[in-house]
Design a protein around this motif. Structure first.
Motif, mmCIF file in Angstrom:
data_model
loop_
_atom_site.group_PDB
_atom_site.id
_atom_site.type_symbol
_atom_site.label_atom_id
_atom_site.label_comp_id
_atom_site.label_asym_id
_atom_site.label_seq_id
_atom_site.Cartn_x
_atom_site.Cartn_y
_atom_site.Cartn_z
ATOM 1 N N PHE A 1 0.838 -1.196 0.000
ATOM 2 C CA PHE A 1 0.000 0.000 0.000
ATOM 3 C C PHE A 1 0.876 1.250 0.000
ATOM 4 N N GLN A 2 1.874 1.272 0.871
ATOM 5 C CA GLN A 2 2.752 2.438 0.943
ATOM 6 C C GLN A 2 3.536 2.620 -0.356
ATOM 7 N N GLY B 1 3.225 5.988 -2.884
ATOM 8 C CA GLY B 1 4.427 6.770 -3.141
ATOM 9 C C GLY B 1 5.298 7.037 -1.938
ATOM 10 N N SER B 2 5.072 6.310 -0.841
ATOM 11 C CA SER B 2 5.872 6.522 0.369
ATOM 12 C C SER B 2 7.188 5.756 0.353
ATOM 13 N N CYS B 3 7.286 4.717 -0.479
ATOM 14 C CA CYS B 3 8.487 3.901 -0.489
ATOM 15 C C CYS B 3 8.632 3.192 -1.830
ATOM 16 N N ARG B 4 9.783 2.518 -1.998
ATOM 17 C CA ARG B 4 10.014 1.647 -3.141
ATOM 18 C C ARG B 4 9.751 0.200 -2.721
ATOM 19 N N ASN C 1 -4.640 -2.709 -3.819
ATOM 20 C CA ASN C 1 -5.211 -2.731 -5.163
ATOM 21 C C ASN C 1 -5.821 -1.389 -5.557
ATOM 22 N N GLU C 2 -6.094 -0.541 -4.565
ATOM 23 C CA GLU C 2 -6.607 0.800 -4.859
ATOM 24 C C GLU C 2 -5.608 1.588 -5.696
ATOM 25 N N HIS D 1 -0.686 -4.876 3.639
ATOM 26 C CA HIS D 1 -0.747 -4.026 4.840
ATOM 27 C C HIS D 1 0.032 -4.732 5.933
ATOM 28 N N SER D 2 1.250 -4.281 6.173
ATOM 29 C CA SER D 2 2.144 -4.998 7.076
ATOM 30 C C SER D 2 1.600 -5.079 8.496
ATOM 31 N N CYS D 3 0.839 -4.076 8.948
ATOM 32 C CA CYS D 3 0.277 -4.113 10.304
ATOM 33 C C CYS D 3 -0.643 -5.309 10.467
ATOM 34 N N MET D 4 -1.499 -5.516 9.486
ATOM 35 C CA MET D 4 -2.462 -6.616 9.553
ATOM 36 C C MET D 4 -1.772 -7.967 9.363
ATOM 37 N N THR D 5 -0.856 -8.045 8.422
ATOM 38 C CA THR D 5 -0.180 -9.318 8.162
ATOM 39 C C THR D 5 0.621 -9.779 9.370
#
Length: 386
Positions: A245-246, A250-253, A291-292, A352-356
């Protein structure tokens, strides 16, 4: 002693790339320092004292938590400045007070409700503690918090200035920045975020209330805001690990995503266009938010165990509780199966790393400088539950 390898691990397991973690945390520390802000990382993603110490370059600095179990975990590990950043239920005040007494930590609470604010002060008097509390301000997310110009702001401040409580400041969270579709849009949301808490703090100070903490959150806004004038601290959390998602916002590669799930290929189904992993909805989560921004991401993208970026055109296209179905993102033929025979391993980058990460009790830590990232260099525990 023979070093444990990824190939030795039972799957599914959670893998953490130490080099990426260190690079991500250094980036945010530098960002906060350049803005003159205190960094209070939100540990709801990592839920690990070891990671929190790395986030603070080897010290036990301020942290944000999402549960009182987390608060107790970090307090027991020696963290003394902790913010519980979920509106507190009155029934949890005895638990909060016990953590404060047992560890001598400064555990701060938040609320946006006058009745709860009054309960906080009353519980403080009953329990012989002073609950330092911040008022939650809404900056556009619409989940919780009051508007900066709300008539409830000053009554809330008055309730939190009664014996047993102390008004510690204001905070907000621009969670809607995750739905932005350009850096310019993130910057605009970041300015709304800043203005919301700065306006509320100004009203409080004009009414004679101290407002020492003016706090903002959100990884996208923390990375892209153009001004934090009037703000004292930032509370990003996802930046330590990042995720698909990030990357999409555009927050990361892709190369910055530090956490992944190691899974095993258990079967092939060429007629159905997929191979089968032993990691499904529980191991990966069913969050499809990435996917958004990047259609076809499905439930995660897949890498070979030692690779830094995903394999082209493949994704976890569907999940059941313990099954993950990997196929071509475009739904095409399963011409990739021979490269991934049953028994081989793949890593899944999370949406979403928090959920995973929430389903796992530990990290198996790797480093690309050690055996090409295929060896386990450490095991770090994490705290779960409420």
């Amino acid at each position: 002693m023979t070093q444990l390898q990824l190939a030795d691990l039972p799957t599914p397991v959670l893998i953490l790339d130490r080099a990426r973690l260190l690079a991500n945390t250094a980036r945010m520390r530098d960002r906060a320092a350049s803005l003159g802000l205190s960094l209070r990382p939100h540990m709801k993603t990592a839920k690990s004292a070891t990671v929190a110490i790395l986030a603070h370059a080897g010290t036990k600095g301020p942290v944000t938590v999402s549960t009182l179990v987390e608060a107790a975990h970090f307090a027991a590990a020696g963290f003394r400045d902790i913010l519980y950043a979920v509106p507190v239920a009155p029934q949890k005040l005895d638990q909060a007070a016990a953590i404060m007494r047992d560890t001598a930590c400064d555990l701060k609470l938040i609320t946006d409700n006058i009745a709860v604010a009054e309960a906080i002060a009353a519980a403080g008097r009953r329990l012989g503690v002073r609950f330092r509390t911040l008022i939650k301000i809404d900056c556009g997310l619409g989940r919780t918090g009051i508007a900066p110009d709300s008539p409830d702001l000053l009554p809330l401040a008055a309730a939190l200035s009664a014996p047993g409580a102390e008004l510690a400041g204001v905070l907000t969270h621009a969670g809607h920045s995750y739905h932005a579709h350009s850096i310019a849009e993130i910057k605009a949301i970041a300015e709304d975020e800043r203005l919301a808490v700065v306006t509320a703090a100004g009203r409080l100070r004009a009414a004679g209330h101290a407002c020492a903490i003016v706090s903002v959150g959100s990884t996208p806004t923390a990375l892209h805001a153009e001004s934090y004038a009037g703000v004292t601290e930032m509370r990003p959390g996802n930046y330590m690990f990042f995720d698909l998602f990030q990357a999409g916002v555009g927050s990361c590669r892709m190369e910055d995503i530090a956490v992944s799930v190691l899974a095993t290929v258990v079967s092939h189904h060429p007629g159905r266009g997929h191979l089968l992993l032993d990691a499904g909805g529980l191991a990966l989560s069913k969050d499809t938010g990435a996917n958004e921004h990047s259609p076809g991401t499905g439930y995660g993208l897949v890498c070979r165990p030692g690779d830094a970026v995903p394999l082209p055109d493949l994704a976890v296209r569907d999940v059941h509780q313990e099954h993950g179905l990997v196929g071509r993102r475009d739904g095409g033929a399963a011409d990739f199966l021979s490269a991934h025979p049953p028994g081989s391993r793949l890593r899944v980058l999370p949406n979403h790393s928090c959920m995973t990460a929430a389903m796992y009790d530990r990290y198996y830590v790797t480093d690309p400088a050690v055996a090409g990232g295929l060896a386990v260099v450490a095991e770090w525990d994490r705290v779960n539950g409420w």
